[in-house]
Write a protein that holds these residues in place. Structure first.
Motif, PDB file in Angstrom:
ATOM      1  N   SER A 266       0.806  -1.278   0.032  1.00  0.00           N
ATOM      2  CA  SER A 266      -0.031   0.260   0.092  1.00  0.00           C
ATOM      3  C   SER A 266       0.826   1.369   0.164  1.00  0.00           C
ATOM      4  CB  SER A 266      -1.078  -0.003   1.275  1.00  0.00           C
ATOM      5  OG  SER A 266      -1.811  -0.969   1.255  1.00  0.00           O
ATOM      6  N   SER A 267       2.055   1.044   0.475  1.00  0.00           N
ATOM      7  CA  SER A 267       2.929   2.422   0.732  1.00  0.00           C
ATOM      8  C   SER A 267       3.679   2.759  -0.560  1.00  0.00           C
ATOM      9  CB  SER A 267       3.857   2.239   1.768  1.00  0.00           C
ATOM     10  OG  SER A 267       3.528   1.952   3.159  1.00  0.00           O
ATOM     11  N   LEU A 268       3.564   1.666  -1.765  1.00  0.00           N
ATOM     12  CA  LEU A 268       4.643   2.001  -2.926  1.00  0.00           C
ATOM     13  C   LEU A 268       3.908   3.035  -3.551  1.00  0.00           C
ATOM     14  CD1 LEU A 268       5.390  -1.503  -3.872  1.00  0.00           C
ATOM     15  CD2 LEU A 268       6.985   0.238  -2.726  1.00  0.00           C
ATOM     16  N   ASN A 269       4.881   4.121  -3.986  1.00  0.00           N
ATOM     17  CA  ASN A 269       4.198   5.109  -4.619  1.00  0.00           C
ATOM     18  C   ASN A 269       4.378   5.064  -6.132  1.00  0.00           C
ATOM     19  OD1 ASN A 269       6.785   5.597  -5.308  1.00  0.00           O
ATOM     20  ND2 ASN A 269       7.181   7.593  -4.650  1.00  0.00           N
ATOM     21  N   GLN A 270       5.153   4.108  -6.355  1.00  0.00           N
ATOM     22  CA  GLN A 270       5.036   3.769  -7.988  1.00  0.00           C
ATOM     23  C   GLN A 270       4.434   2.167  -8.304  1.00  0.00           C
ATOM     24  OE1 GLN A 270       5.875   5.378 -10.590  1.00  0.00           O
ATOM     25  NE2 GLN A 270       5.313   3.787 -12.179  1.00  0.00           N
ATOM     26  N   GLN A 271       3.304   2.084  -8.980  1.00  0.00           N
ATOM     27  CA  GLN A 271       2.480   0.973  -9.158  1.00  0.00           C
ATOM     28  C   GLN A 271       3.002   0.072 -10.117  1.00  0.00           C
ATOM     29  OE1 GLN A 271       0.646   0.482  -6.265  1.00  0.00           O
ATOM     30  NE2 GLN A 271       0.886   2.598  -5.822  1.00  0.00           N
ATOM     31  N   PHE A 272       2.743  -0.993 -10.330  1.00  0.00           N
ATOM     32  CA  PHE A 272       3.373  -2.053 -11.305  1.00  0.00           C
ATOM     33  C   PHE A 272       2.045  -2.717 -11.811  1.00  0.00           C
ATOM     34  CE2 PHE A 272       6.918  -1.467  -8.551  1.00  0.00           C
ATOM     35  CZ  PHE A 272       7.782  -1.286  -9.404  1.00  0.00           C
ATOM     36  N   SER A 273       2.001  -2.321 -13.089  1.00  0.00           N
ATOM     37  CA  SER A 273       0.645  -3.203 -13.794  1.00  0.00           C
ATOM     38  C   SER A 273       1.116  -4.679 -14.073  1.00  0.00           C
ATOM     39  CB  SER A 273       0.295  -2.217 -14.881  1.00  0.00           C
ATOM     40  OG  SER A 273       1.257  -2.102 -15.936  1.00  0.00           O
ATOM     41  N   ILE A 274       0.305  -5.428 -14.496  1.00  0.00           N
ATOM     42  CA  ILE A 274       0.476  -6.577 -15.052  1.00  0.00           C
ATOM     43  C   ILE A 274       1.088  -6.710 -16.465  1.00  0.00           C
ATOM     44  CG2 ILE A 274      -0.358  -9.051 -15.589  1.00  0.00           C
ATOM     45  CD1 ILE A 274      -2.549  -8.555 -13.662  1.00  0.00           C
ATOM     46  N   GLU A 275       0.745  -5.695 -17.224  1.00  0.00           N
ATOM     47  CA  GLU A 275       1.046  -5.403 -18.634  1.00  0.00           C
ATOM     48  C   GLU A 275       2.575  -4.937 -18.654  1.00  0.00           C
ATOM     49  OE1 GLU A 275      -0.551  -3.448 -22.514  1.00  0.00           O
ATOM     50  OE2 GLU A 275      -1.565  -3.129 -20.929  1.00  0.00           O
ATOM     51  N   GLU A 276       3.471  -5.397 -19.561  1.00  0.00           N
ATOM     52  CA  GLU A 276       4.472  -4.926 -19.811  1.00  0.00           C
ATOM     53  C   GLU A 276       4.629  -3.713 -20.582  1.00  0.00           C
ATOM     54  OE1 GLU A 276       7.584  -5.938 -18.989  1.00  0.00           O
ATOM     55  OE2 GLU A 276       7.017  -7.699 -17.706  1.00  0.00           O
ATOM     56  N   GLN A 277       5.549  -2.789 -20.139  1.00  0.00           N
ATOM     57  CA  GLN A 277       5.589  -1.657 -21.201  1.00  0.00           C
ATOM     58  C   GLN A 277       7.186  -1.458 -21.604  1.00  0.00           C
ATOM     59  OE1 GLN A 277       2.694   0.968 -18.134  1.00  0.00           O
ATOM     60  NE2 GLN A 277       4.595   1.779 -19.024  1.00  0.00           N
ATOM     61  N   PRO A 278       7.164  -0.774 -22.645  1.00  0.00           N
ATOM     62  CA  PRO A 278       8.567  -0.941 -23.438  1.00  0.00           C
ATOM     63  C   PRO A 278       9.412   0.323 -22.750  1.00  0.00           C
ATOM     64  CG  PRO A 278       6.821   0.262 -24.806  1.00  0.00           C
ATOM     65  CD  PRO A 278       6.079  -0.248 -23.779  1.00  0.00           C
ATOM     66  N   LEU A 279      10.488   0.161 -22.634  1.00  0.00           N
ATOM     67  CA  LEU A 279      11.427   1.180 -22.128  1.00  0.00           C
ATOM     68  C   LEU A 279      11.503   2.516 -22.899  1.00  0.00           C
ATOM     69  CD1 LEU A 279      14.724  -1.117 -21.198  1.00  0.00           C
ATOM     70  CD2 LEU A 279      13.133  -0.067 -19.480  1.00  0.00           C
ATOM     71  N   PRO A 280      11.326   3.513 -22.147  1.00  0.00           N
ATOM     72  CA  PRO A 280      11.498   4.854 -23.107  1.00  0.00           C
ATOM     73  C   PRO A 280      12.764   5.206 -23.194  1.00  0.00           C
ATOM     74  CG  PRO A 280      10.887   5.188 -20.793  1.00  0.00           C
ATOM     75  CD  PRO A 280      11.015   3.708 -20.848  1.00  0.00           C
ATOM     76  N   ILE A 281      13.535   4.597 -23.826  1.00  0.00           N
ATOM     77  CA  ILE A 281      14.995   4.608 -24.096  1.00  0.00           C
ATOM     78  C   ILE A 281      15.460   6.095 -24.648  1.00  0.00           C
ATOM     79  CG2 ILE A 281      17.150   4.073 -25.487  1.00  0.00           C
ATOM     80  CD1 ILE A 281      15.816   1.153 -25.474  1.00  0.00           C
ATOM     81  N   LYS A 282      14.759   6.627 -25.635  1.00  0.00           N
ATOM     82  CA  LYS A 282      14.971   7.871 -26.067  1.00  0.00           C
ATOM     83  C   LYS A 282      14.748   9.059 -25.005  1.00  0.00           C
ATOM     84  CE  LYS A 282      14.125   7.083 -30.852  1.00  0.00           C
ATOM     85  NZ  LYS A 282      13.001   7.536 -32.120  1.00  0.00           N
ATOM     86  N   ALA A 283      13.726   9.052 -24.018  1.00  0.00           N
ATOM     87  CA  ALA A 283      13.564   9.817 -23.257  1.00  0.00           C
ATOM     88  C   ALA A 283      14.570   9.613 -21.925  1.00  0.00           C
ATOM     89  CB  ALA A 283      12.029   9.579 -22.480  1.00  0.00           C
ATOM     90  N   MET A 284      14.968   8.612 -21.851  1.00  0.00           N
ATOM     91  CA  MET A 284      15.904   8.489 -20.889  1.00  0.00           C
ATOM     92  C   MET A 284      17.175   9.110 -21.354  1.00  0.00           C
ATOM     93  SD  MET A 284      15.571   4.419 -19.772  1.00  0.00           S
ATOM     94  CE  MET A 284      14.255   3.807 -18.803  1.00  0.00           C
ATOM     95  N   LEU A 285      17.718   8.824 -22.480  1.00  0.00           N
ATOM     96  CA  LEU A 285      18.708   9.426 -23.158  1.00  0.00           C
ATOM     97  C   LEU A 285      18.810  11.010 -23.023  1.00  0.00           C
ATOM     98  CD1 LEU A 285      19.680   7.130 -26.005  1.00  0.00           C
ATOM     99  CD2 LEU A 285      20.753   7.149 -23.796  1.00  0.00           C
ATOM    100  N   LYS A 286      17.524  11.551 -23.198  1.00  0.00           N
ATOM    101  CA  LYS A 286      17.543  13.046 -23.076  1.00  0.00           C
ATOM    102  C   LYS A 286      17.333  13.626 -21.541  1.00  0.00           C
ATOM    103  CE  LYS A 286      15.289  13.155 -27.682  1.00  0.00           C
ATOM    104  NZ  LYS A 286      14.041  13.434 -28.460  1.00  0.00           N
ATOM    105  N   SER A 287      17.480  12.773 -20.621  1.00  0.00           N
ATOM    106  CA  SER A 287      16.920  13.284 -19.514  1.00  0.00           C
ATOM    107  C   SER A 287      18.180  13.677 -18.524  1.00  0.00           C
ATOM    108  CB  SER A 287      16.439  12.088 -18.520  1.00  0.00           C
ATOM    109  OG  SER A 287      16.321  12.391 -17.039  1.00  0.00           O
TER     110      SER A 287
END
Length: 492
Positions: A266-287
């Motif tokens: 209940s305390s986790l502020n980032q929830q994990f859905s069952i469905e896999e999501q692609p890595l936002p590699i381009k956004a990471m490289l620009k961060s």
């Protein structure tokens, strides 16, 4: 038509976390050192203890492995070598072989393990996220332990075999370090992340303290190969503890209490859905916040690896002590670092409970872990005439350095908790590039100028450390980045 909908954790009464339905009611805090999440942290502490001990054994055994007659003049210490030290050298050479390795060759040996560490921490974090931390770290710990047992044989076969064994060991250790970060995505409530992560990571400093403290004693009493045999055997036994007691998340743990399980999920502020999501590699490289975190980790690790690799060598070159006393003196800074590392996590969470902004806490802790330690290191050549002052400066510097465990090193859990295992592993992998460069740069300075080599090397360290800190202070963030937010694909 596919659209992307951003999940808002505060707008739903319930949602799936790690595949389990959790009510979005205020969690009842379950805080106890006897709780399962703290048990997991202490087991990770012991795992890190074992891995770093195996990694840094050679830092103390190198004093016994090299031919002192050929080695010490490079460090300007032959003039102070007395009869007792000659006798100790002969005594050690009877029990174990010695080698004619120059400081530059020693630097290559020191750095050979770091290539694998650098390459595998990111993939280790990614693998742990895919197949589980328990398998990834457990297998890596077993591999590192078996290779540690083989180091004396590899050294006797030749330098090429030793370098190959150390390189393979680095691959396993890098996987182990990177893989463990996936635990804290699933086990650490946000208001306890600092202390849980620092409990786990402080095992590294305790491992260095222990191997430096007892490594000299074992080398003198039994011969340097037995240091590798003993810590390799400890690693094999620790694998059993890991596989029996560690589970990837609270849901799968068979012995966790229901109240603690509910509190964590209940305390986790980032929830994990069952469905896999692609890595936002381009956004990471620009961060920029992500890059600033990585660069600051690299420059701070330059300081850390200087302590790990060269504390025994510096003490040997300045004070001309035997290997047993060297091990004792070299271990003192790391015991202080172990204590300060744990206290740093407590300090960070205390400041957060006092309503300090999260980014303010991370930056304060990171400043304290960078500027004072680097300044004390620069001062060492100017106080080396005082035995007590030198040891005090070394101890304080190493202790304050460990505060960053609650600062920049866990910043990925703040800006992208969903991808924390990959990003923490990758940033630590980048950081280990400094472990490859430190021995090379130090070997260059010490070979070129035995009198001023340490001073010049320490000034370079300070400049590098300051550069990374400035970049982090300017661009570092602690809020979840847009590219790291949970998104759900729906069909209309």
């Amino acid at each position: 038509m596919a659209t992307v909908v951003e999940l808002n954790p505060t707008s739903e009464k319930s949602e799936f976390v790690l595949g389990t339905a959790v009510n979005k009611t205020p969690p009842r805090k379950v805080l106890s050192l006897c709780s399962m999440r703290y048990g997991i942290a202490f087991i990770a502490h012991f795992c890190n203890f074992t891995l770093i001990a195996q990694n840094s054994i050679i830092s103390i055994t190198m004093v016994a492995m090299v031919n002192n007659t050929n080695h010490l003049p490079h460090l300007n210490s032959s003039a102070g070598l007395n009869g007792d030290q000659h006798e100790a050298s002969k005594h050690l050479s009877i029990k174990a072989p010695v080698y004619n390795w120059s400081p530059q060759t020693q630097g290559i040996i020191f750095s050979s393990v770091q290539y694998g560490m650098m390459l595998m921490q990111g993939p280790g974090g990614y693998l742990a996220g895919k197949i589980g931390t328990k398998k990834v770290v457990g297998i890596a710990l077993l591999g590192s332990s078996l290779l540690t047992l083989c180091i004396p044989l590899a050294a006797s076969l030749g330098l090429a075999f030793l370098l190959a064994a150390r390189a393979a060991q680095g691959l396993t250790q890098g996987t182990g370090y990177g893989g463990q970060f996936a635990l804290w995505q699933r086990w650490a409530p946000p208001n306890e992340r600092s202390r849980l992560c620092t409990i786990a990571m402080s095992g590294m400093t305790l491992g260095i303290f222990t191997v430096l403290l007892v490594g000299g004693i074992i080398s003198e009493a039994l011969g340097w190969p037995f240091v590798f045999y003993i810590f390799g055997g400890i690693g094999v036994l620790s694998c059993l503890l890991w596989f029996i007691l560690v589970y990837d998340d609270p849901v799968s743990h068979p012995w966790i209490s229901d109240p603690e399980k509910e509190y964590i999920l209940s305390s986790l502020n980032q929830q994990f859905s069952i469905e896999e999501q692609p890595l936002p590699i381009k956004a990471m490289l620009k961060s920029l916040p992500l890059w600033s975190m990585c660069l600051c980790s690299i420059t701070h690790q330059w300081l850390v690896n200087t302590f790990i690799i060269y504390t025994p060598t510096y003490i040997s070159s300045v004070f001309k002590v035997n290997i047993r006393d060297n091990g004792f003196l070299s271990s003192l800074p790391f015991f202080a670092a172990w204590v300060f590392g744990i206290l740093g996590g407590q300090l960070a969470d205390f400041l957060l409970n006092k309503n300090f902004r999260l980014i303010t806490v991370r930056k304060i802790i990171t400043i304290l872990g960078n500027i004072p330690p680097a300044a004390l290191i620069v001062a060492l050549p100017y106080v080396q005439s005082s035995y007590i002052t030198t040891i005090i400066f070394l101890t304080l510097s190493c202790a304050l350095c460990s505060l960053c465990q609650a600062g920049v090193y866990i910043n990925a859990l703040d800006i992208a908790p969903r991808y924390a295992s990959l990003l923490m592993g990758t940033s630590r992998g980048f950081a280990h590039s400094s472990a490859v460069l430190v021995p090379v740069v130090a070997g260059f300075f010490l070979n070129q100028d035995s009198e001023f080599g340490w001073r010049n090397f320490f000034f370079v360290l300070f400049a590098i450390n300051l550069l990374g800190l400035i970049i982090y202070l300017v661009f570092g963030k602690a809020d979840i980045q847009e590219w790291a937010r949970e998104r759900k694909l729906t069909r209309l």
